[in-house]
Each structure stands twice: as C-alpha cells, then as structure tokens.
Scaffold this motif. Structure first.
Motif, PDB file in Angstrom:
ATOM      1  N   GLY A  13     -15.071  -5.589  20.727  1.00 57.31           N
ATOM      2  CA  GLY A  13     -13.913  -4.703  20.556  1.00 57.31           C
ATOM      3  C   GLY A  13     -13.075  -4.646  21.809  1.00 57.31           C
ATOM      4  O   GLY A  13     -13.051  -5.601  22.599  1.00 57.31           O
ATOM      5  N   SER A  14     -12.411  -3.511  21.997  1.00 54.39           N
ATOM      6  CA  SER A  14     -11.540  -3.344  23.162  1.00 54.39           C
ATOM      7  C   SER A  14     -12.345  -3.584  24.437  1.00 54.39           C
ATOM      8  O   SER A  14     -13.409  -3.000  24.628  1.00 54.39           O
ATOM      9  CB  SER A  14     -10.982  -1.917  23.200  1.00 54.39           C
ATOM     10  N   ARG A  57     -12.316  -8.775  17.916  1.00 52.60           N
ATOM     11  CA  ARG A  57     -11.722  -8.021  16.801  1.00 52.60           C
ATOM     12  C   ARG A  57     -10.195  -7.925  16.885  1.00 52.60           C
ATOM     13  O   ARG A  57      -9.501  -8.006  15.875  1.00 52.60           O
ATOM     14  CB  ARG A  57     -12.314  -6.612  16.790  1.00 52.60           C
ATOM     15  N   HIS A  58      -9.695  -7.711  18.082  1.00 54.01           N
ATOM     16  CA  HIS A  58      -8.237  -7.527  18.235  1.00 54.01           C
ATOM     17  C   HIS A  58      -7.518  -8.804  18.647  1.00 54.01           C
ATOM     18  O   HIS A  58      -6.351  -8.750  19.047  1.00 54.01           O
ATOM     19  CB  HIS A  58      -7.961  -6.418  19.257  1.00 54.01           C
ATOM     20  N   SER A  90     -17.831  -1.350  19.985  1.00 58.51           N
ATOM     21  CA  SER A  90     -16.600  -0.567  19.890  1.00 58.51           C
ATOM     22  C   SER A  90     -16.511   0.412  21.051  1.00 58.51           C
ATOM     23  O   SER A  90     -17.499   1.038  21.436  1.00 58.51           O
ATOM     24  CB  SER A  90     -16.588   0.206  18.568  1.00 58.51           C
ATOM     25  N   ALA A  91     -15.293   0.527  21.574  1.00 60.64           N
ATOM     26  CA  ALA A  91     -14.998   1.582  22.560  1.00 60.64           C
ATOM     27  C   ALA A  91     -14.687   2.840  21.762  1.00 60.64           C
ATOM     28  O   ALA A  91     -13.828   2.813  20.889  1.00 60.64           O
ATOM     29  CB  ALA A  91     -13.795   1.172  23.393  1.00 60.64           C
ATOM     30  N   ASN A 195     -13.518   6.438  16.601  1.00 57.49           N
ATOM     31  CA  ASN A 195     -12.839   5.184  16.930  1.00 57.49           C
ATOM     32  C   ASN A 195     -11.831   4.865  15.821  1.00 57.49           C
ATOM     33  O   ASN A 195     -11.555   5.704  14.950  1.00 57.49           O
ATOM     34  CB  ASN A 195     -13.834   4.029  17.158  1.00 57.49           C
ATOM     35  N   MET A 196     -11.257   3.666  15.886  1.00 58.81           N
ATOM     36  CA  MET A 196     -10.272   3.258  14.879  1.00 58.81           C
ATOM     37  C   MET A 196     -10.718   1.969  14.188  1.00 58.81           C
ATOM     38  O   MET A 196      -9.917   1.313  13.536  1.00 58.81           O
ATOM     39  CB  MET A 196      -8.907   3.027  15.559  1.00 58.81           C
ATOM     40  N   SER A 197     -12.005   1.606  14.344  1.00 53.53           N
ATOM     41  CA  SER A 197     -12.412   0.241  13.953  1.00 53.53           C
ATOM     42  C   SER A 197     -13.556   0.116  12.975  1.00 53.53           C
ATOM     43  O   SER A 197     -13.719  -0.948  12.380  1.00 53.53           O
ATOM     44  CB  SER A 197     -12.850  -0.542  15.195  1.00 53.53           C
ATOM     45  N   PHE A 237      -9.466   2.280  29.148  1.00 54.41           N
ATOM     46  CA  PHE A 237      -9.627   0.987  29.814  1.00 54.41           C
ATOM     47  C   PHE A 237     -10.328   1.118  31.172  1.00 54.41           C
ATOM     48  O   PHE A 237     -10.983   0.190  31.615  1.00 54.41           O
ATOM     49  CB  PHE A 237      -8.289   0.251  29.910  1.00 54.41           C
TER      50      PHE A 237
HETATM   51  C1  LIG Z   1      -7.982   0.900  23.386  1.00 50.33           C
HETATM   52  S1  LIG Z   1      -8.121   2.529  22.860  1.00 50.33           S
HETATM   53  C2  LIG Z   1      -8.323   2.570  21.094  1.00 50.33           C
HETATM   54  C3  LIG Z   1      -8.953   1.364  20.464  1.00 50.33           C
HETATM   55  O1  LIG Z   1     -10.201   1.119  21.126  1.00 50.33           O
HETATM   56  C4  LIG Z   1     -11.206   0.972  20.144  1.00 50.33           C
HETATM   57  O2  LIG Z   1     -11.216  -0.384  19.776  1.00 50.33           O
HETATM   58  P1  LIG Z   1     -12.568  -1.156  19.367  1.00 50.33           P
HETATM   59  O3  LIG Z   1     -13.230  -0.330  18.324  1.00 50.33           O
HETATM   60  O4  LIG Z   1     -12.129  -2.479  18.841  1.00 50.33           O
HETATM   61  O5  LIG Z   1     -13.385  -1.268  20.636  1.00 50.33           O
HETATM   62  C5  LIG Z   1     -10.730   1.912  19.041  1.00 50.33           C
HETATM   63  O6  LIG Z   1     -11.403   1.697  17.819  1.00 50.33           O
HETATM   64  C6  LIG Z   1      -9.269   1.655  19.013  1.00 50.33           C
HETATM   65  O7  LIG Z   1      -8.964   0.522  18.212  1.00 50.33           O
END
Ligand SMILES: CSC[C@H]1O[C@H](OP(=O)(O)O)[C@H](O)[C@@H]1O
Ligand SMILES: Nc1ncnc2[nH]cnc12
Length: 316
Positions: A13-14, A57-58, A90-91, A195-197, A237
């Motif tokens: 993830g992030s 993921r991103h 995931s963050a 989180n958003m993921s 971050f």
């Molecule tokens: C960068 S802050 C928000 C962003 O971080 C997390 O991403 P991930 O789950 O891919 O690590 C969170 O879900 C948000 O997409």
C-alpha cells in the motif's frame, strides 16, 4: 497469462511500492477480463528460492487514488499467477489510544463506509448471481498463523512495536480524510482502525477463494483526539518510511515458512480454508446465464465455470 506459478501474493500500500530486499525474477502485466492490474506485478525470490508476487496497490509512483484502484483486475491477475494467499499491507489511521503510530494490527472485522462507487464483485454486470460468505472477512486461520510470527519479527527488530489482533477496520471512501465528528462516531461504532483500501479488495479475494489478510500499519490518530490536530497526508508519510522498513523485515522472517506450509505443510489446508468457499454461494446454473459471462467468470473460478459438458442446466 504467465506460466510463472507463485502461491503467495503481497499487495503493497502507501509507502510500500517494492520489496527491494528480494531478487527480481520477472515482471508480468496480466490482462484480465477486468483490465490490467494497478501496476506490473513483480515476481521475486528470497535467497531460499521461495517466490512471491508483489503488486503496488496505487501503482508505481502512487498515481491511483483509493476509489480508482482496479481491485478486480488486481485480484484476478494475482490468481492467474497461481496465488492462493494474499498478504495485503495498508497504512491506517488509529482510532484507539493504545494503537500508537508505528503499531501493527491484524484486523478481523470491517465496517464499510465506501460510497458504492467501487466495483465490488466479479459477478457485477453479469447474468450470474452469487452471494459470498463475508461474516468473517479475513482468513482467520492465516491471521492466527501469522500473528505470533509477526510479533516475533517486531520483537527482534527491537523498536518496541506491538502487534494488535482482532481489530475492526473502517473502510472510508476518501480521498479526503474524515471529519472530527465522523472519527468520533467510528470509535462509538467499535472501529479501531481506518483506511480507504480494504474494500472491495477483501470481498474480491473471498469471491476468488483466496486466503486474504491485511497487515495494517498505524500511521496517525485520525481526527478524534480533541487536543491534537486532524490527520494530514504529511503525518501519514512521516510514519510510513519506518513502517515499510519493518514490513520488509517481517516478510523476510515469515515467507519461507509460509511457502513451506502452503506447498504441502501440515497447516497448508487450514491456511487455504477459503478454497471451495464459493461452492454454495453461486446460484444454480440456468439457461439464462450467458455463456460469455460464464467464460469471464472462469478466469477466476475455473472449477465452477470452465467446461460446459455434463452440467445440469435448470430450464428456468
Ligand atoms: C496516504 S494517506 C491515505 C491512503 O493511505 C492508505 O493507503 P493503503 O491502504 O494503500 O496503504 C489509505 O487506505 C489511503 O488510501
Ligand atoms: N486517518 C486515516 N484515514 C484513512 N486512511 C488512512 N490511511 C492512513 N491514515 C488514514
């Protein structure tokens, strides 16, 4: 489809865009009926030869926002490589004082606060109906197997990081963070992490009969603490860099043993308990189901949709 077969998939993830401590063997970009994954998938090996498939993921360079992550293509692409178990990183924001930034957590429950804009089923827009079992959205057996091993790796790192288990994660739509009122409400609902993921990723892994766990790495206290400033991406971050180094250490300690279990070890069958789970979730075959939809679904579930001979067809 690639002929590389790997059992373990890692979704970064992030802040976790590559596993630079492994040897890269190849990079593949499978085409699936749901498009291409977020980024080409790296097939990499540990010194022992254990191979894993890694997906950012991103996307490389973090160009895809959470609402636009092509989760169906991501899960389908990993499955097409032979992946049977996914460890997703995931963050996350922490909704609990004791889960301080830098802590790790294995959630066991999800509260869905996405807004219906994400495609969340492989069966969507097809003539086949299925209702996956999702009461326990993560693979409990895999999480249980991982927990002591992750804590062991954290202890070895010596930074005092703690692993929390059985936590509830709220998945919000984003991209803006929550308001203070929402953050307080999620705590009242029983949320521990946010989180958003995690959705629809976890639902799609379940539909594809893959064991799926999320290793959540707390980066901030979201916005519920009255005397602290509300979370910013900068806060996230700042903690991420250290968290991703720990994530790589954790992986280096567990992957060989996990590979051994999944490829014939004594816990292998239990760790892959999701296999066969869709058997009673798919509505019986009917003449109204379009062959092209069944063919599309065969990409992720060949056991149920590949081959047309010898199957009962309801006349309705
Ligand atoms: C960068 S802050 C928000 C962003 O971080 C997390 O991403 P991930 O789950 O891919 O690590 C969170 O879900 C948000 O997409
Ligand atoms: N506070 C937060 N809310 C949503 N997603 C996050 N990812 C990291 N921190 C987050």
């Amino acid at each position: 489809m690639s002929d590389e077969k790997v059992l373990i998939g890692i979704i970064g993830g992030s802040g976790l865009y590559a596993l630079d401590h492994l040897t890269v063997l190849s990079t593949v970009n499978p085409s699936t009926p749901w498009g291409h994954p977020s980024a080409p998938i790296t097939i990499a090996a540990l010194p022992s030869g254990t191979r894993i498939a890694f997906l950012a993921r991103h996307g490389q360079g973090h160009t895809i926002p959470p609402s636009a992550v092509p989760s169906r293509a991501n899960i389908a692409a990993l499955k097409s490589l032979g992946v049977a178990a996914i460890i997703a990183f995931s963050a996350v924001g922490s909704l609990r004082e004791e889960i301080s930034p830098g802590s790790f957590a294995l959630p066991s429950q999800i509260i869905d606060r996405t807004k219906g804009v994400r495609a969340s089923s492989f069966f969507e827009d097809t003539s086949v109906v299925a209702h996956a079992m999702f009461g326990d959205p993560f693979s409990g057996k895999l999480a249980g197997w991982l927990a002591p091993r992750i804590q062991g790796a954290l202890d070895e790192e010596g930074k005092g990081k703690k692993l929390f288990t059985d936590k509830t994660i709220v998945c919000m739509e984003g991209p803006a963070f929550s308001t203070r009122a929402e953050s307080v409400m999620y705590r009242q609902w029983g949320g521990d992490l946010i989180n958003m993921s995690v959705l629809p990723e976890a639902k799609l892994a379940r539909e594809a009969e893959l064991s799926y766990v999320m290793i959540a790495m707390a980066t901030d206290y979201d916005s519920w603490r009255v005397d602290s400033s509300a979370v910013t991406a900068h806060d996230v971050f700042q903690t991420l860099h250290d968290n991703s180094a720990t994530a790589k250490l954790v992986l280096s300690k567990i992957l060989d043993e996990l590979q051994g279990e999944l490829s014939g070890g004594k816990h292998g069958e239990a760790l892959l308990q999701e296999k066969g789970g869709m058997k009673f979730s798919i509505m019986p075959r009917s003449v109204k189901q379009k062959p092209e939809d069944r063919e599309k679904l065969a990409f992720i579930l060949p056991e149920y949709f590949a081959g047309e001979e010898g199957k009962d067809v309801a006349s309705a």
